[in-house]
Design a protein around this motif. Structure first.
Motif, PDB file in Angstrom:
ATOM      1  N   ASP A  13      29.254  17.077  65.296  1.00 21.89           N
ATOM      2  CA  ASP A  13      29.427  18.184  63.850  1.00 21.89           C
ATOM      3  C   ASP A  13      28.634  19.205  64.134  1.00 21.89           C
ATOM      4  O   ASP A  13      27.238  19.206  63.956  1.00 21.89           O
ATOM      5  N   LEU A  15      27.846  21.430  62.103  1.00 22.19           N
ATOM      6  CA  LEU A  15      27.406  22.317  61.038  1.00 22.19           C
ATOM      7  C   LEU A  15      26.125  20.872  60.892  1.00 22.19           C
ATOM      8  O   LEU A  15      25.917  20.742  59.508  1.00 22.19           O
ATOM      9  N   ASP A  18      22.858  21.105  59.472  1.00 24.75           N
ATOM     10  CA  ASP A  18      22.332  21.515  58.023  1.00 24.75           C
ATOM     11  C   ASP A  18      21.901  20.220  56.744  1.00 24.75           C
ATOM     12  O   ASP A  18      21.739  20.105  55.724  1.00 24.75           O
ATOM     13  N   ASN A  19      22.039  18.817  57.491  1.00 18.73           N
ATOM     14  CA  ASN A  19      22.183  17.939  57.187  1.00 18.73           C
ATOM     15  C   ASN A  19      20.763  17.985  56.682  1.00 18.73           C
ATOM     16  O   ASN A  19      19.720  17.986  57.417  1.00 18.73           O
ATOM     17  N   GLU A 339      33.159  16.051  55.740  1.00 14.04           N
ATOM     18  CA  GLU A 339      33.068  16.790  54.330  1.00 14.04           C
ATOM     19  C   GLU A 339      31.473  16.177  53.832  1.00 14.04           C
ATOM     20  O   GLU A 339      30.978  17.245  52.987  1.00 14.04           O
ATOM     21  N   ARG A 342      28.954  17.313  55.788  1.00  7.61           N
ATOM     22  CA  ARG A 342      27.987  18.887  55.195  1.00  7.61           C
ATOM     23  C   ARG A 342      28.051  18.986  53.700  1.00  7.61           C
ATOM     24  O   ARG A 342      26.971  19.797  53.750  1.00  7.61           O
TER      25      ARG A 342
END
Length: 342
Positions: A13, A15, A18-19, A339, A342
């Protein structure tokens, strides 16, 4: 135990950068540097060699693992809750705390001060622990974050400078953490990312983790804790005799069973730094690997790097630990809907 489902597509993923957990791991090197930059408040002299050293609080066992082989005086990691009766003015007490240290840690530290012991406290300035240990015999190593390992590295560097342990260079330890963060970056895909590869090696399996040396054994327990939190699977860090028993008890696989109907977790043997062990322990690692192969159990290895590159035991420990932590973090992501990641 039911088999948790893993989706490796979640590890790619875009994104993931940003974890929160991955960002925390990436900052480990920076936290170690910040902790080491804080000048100790108080005075300690190398000439004032204590009769004995007692350490307790967060990461006390890590400090013991690093110091015990070379400390020139008796050394003990203390589990609490009371202070040993022998502690007195001739001894050094090291307290690893944080802003909200447990009550017994604060009480023991205050009692050590009352008895006249020399005290080193790693804790934020102005917290309850710092206030309870304020005295002319107390040296405070200020910490500004909630990373116990960063505080432990700063304390180990101070103890090494006092001649009570090996030389510890926090910058080198931080560099080791940074190298793992670079290799395990979310931007690195599965084919080259050891953290993601480890996660897939652990997924849908019951990890049995072995580290032969004292520090590798310490790392194995920390990694097992991280895997349990990430997946809910009862990962086990144990000695070779216990793992030997468990591996011998693995039932033979039914070649005709439908994989979709198998509901039990298969074990996976995780070996830490098995390529850098002294001769007796190398034989133990080889025996465990052969036994796992004989019962068709996958073997996963976590390495602290090239054995030819000269590094300290603490740097190798941090490398192993961070690799394991990244593997656990990616495992949690692979078991979590995108989801939520994120």
């Amino acid at each position: 135990m039911s088999r948790p489902l893993c989706d490796d597509a979640r590890l790619e993923d875009p994104l993931l950068a940003d974890n929160e957990r991955l960002r925390w791991l990436a900052g480990t090197g920076a936290r170690i540097r910040r902790a080491a930059l804080n000048e100790p408040v108080g005075q300690l002299s190398r000439a004032d060699r204590p009769r004995g050293v007692l350490v307790f609080g967060s990461e006390a066992r890590l400090v013991r693992a690093v110091l015990e082989p070379s400390c020139p005086v008796p050394f003990m990691a203390w589990p609490g809750p009371g202070l040993p009766a022998w502690v007195g003015p001739l001894d050094l007490v090291v307290v690893l705390g944080h802003r909200q240290s447990q009550a017994w840690v604060v009480q023991c530290a205050a009692e050590a001060v009352r008895r006249g012991a020399t005290v080193i406290v790693a804790a934020p300035e102005g917290c309850e622990l710092s206030a309870a240990t304020a005295s002319p015999n107390t040296t405070v190593v200020p910490t500004t974050n909630s990373d116990p390992m960063a505080a432990a590295v700063a304390v180990l560097a101070l103890l090494g400078a006092l001649g009570l342990g090996p030389e510890v260079r926090p910058e080198h330890v931080a560099d080791a953490a940074d190298l793992v963060a670079e290799a395990c970056s979310p931007a690195a895909d599965l084919s080259v990312n050891p953290g993601k590869a480890l996660a897939l090696g652990l997924a849908e399996r019951l990890p049995l983790i072995w580290g032969g040396t004292t520090l590798a054994g310490r790392a194995s327990r920390r990694i097992a804790e991280a895997i349990r939190r990430a997946s809910g699977v009862p990962a086990l860090a144990a000695d070779d005799s216990e793992l030997d028993t468990l591996l011998r008890a693995v039932p033979p696989k039914d070649l005709f069973a439908d994989p979709g109907e198998v509901d039990q977790l298969e074990p996976v043997l995780v070996l830490l730094d098995d390529d850098k062990l002294p001769a007796p322990l190398t034989a133990t690692a080889d025996r465990l690997a052969r036994l796992a192969d004989a019962v068709d159990v996958r073997v996963v290895r976590i390495s602290s790097g090239d054995a030819q590159i000269e590094t300290t035991d603490l740097e190798r420990y941090v490398t192993l630990l961070q690799h394991g932590y990244y593997g656990a973090a990616y495992l949690e992501i692979a078991l979590t809907p995108v989801e939520e990641v994120r």
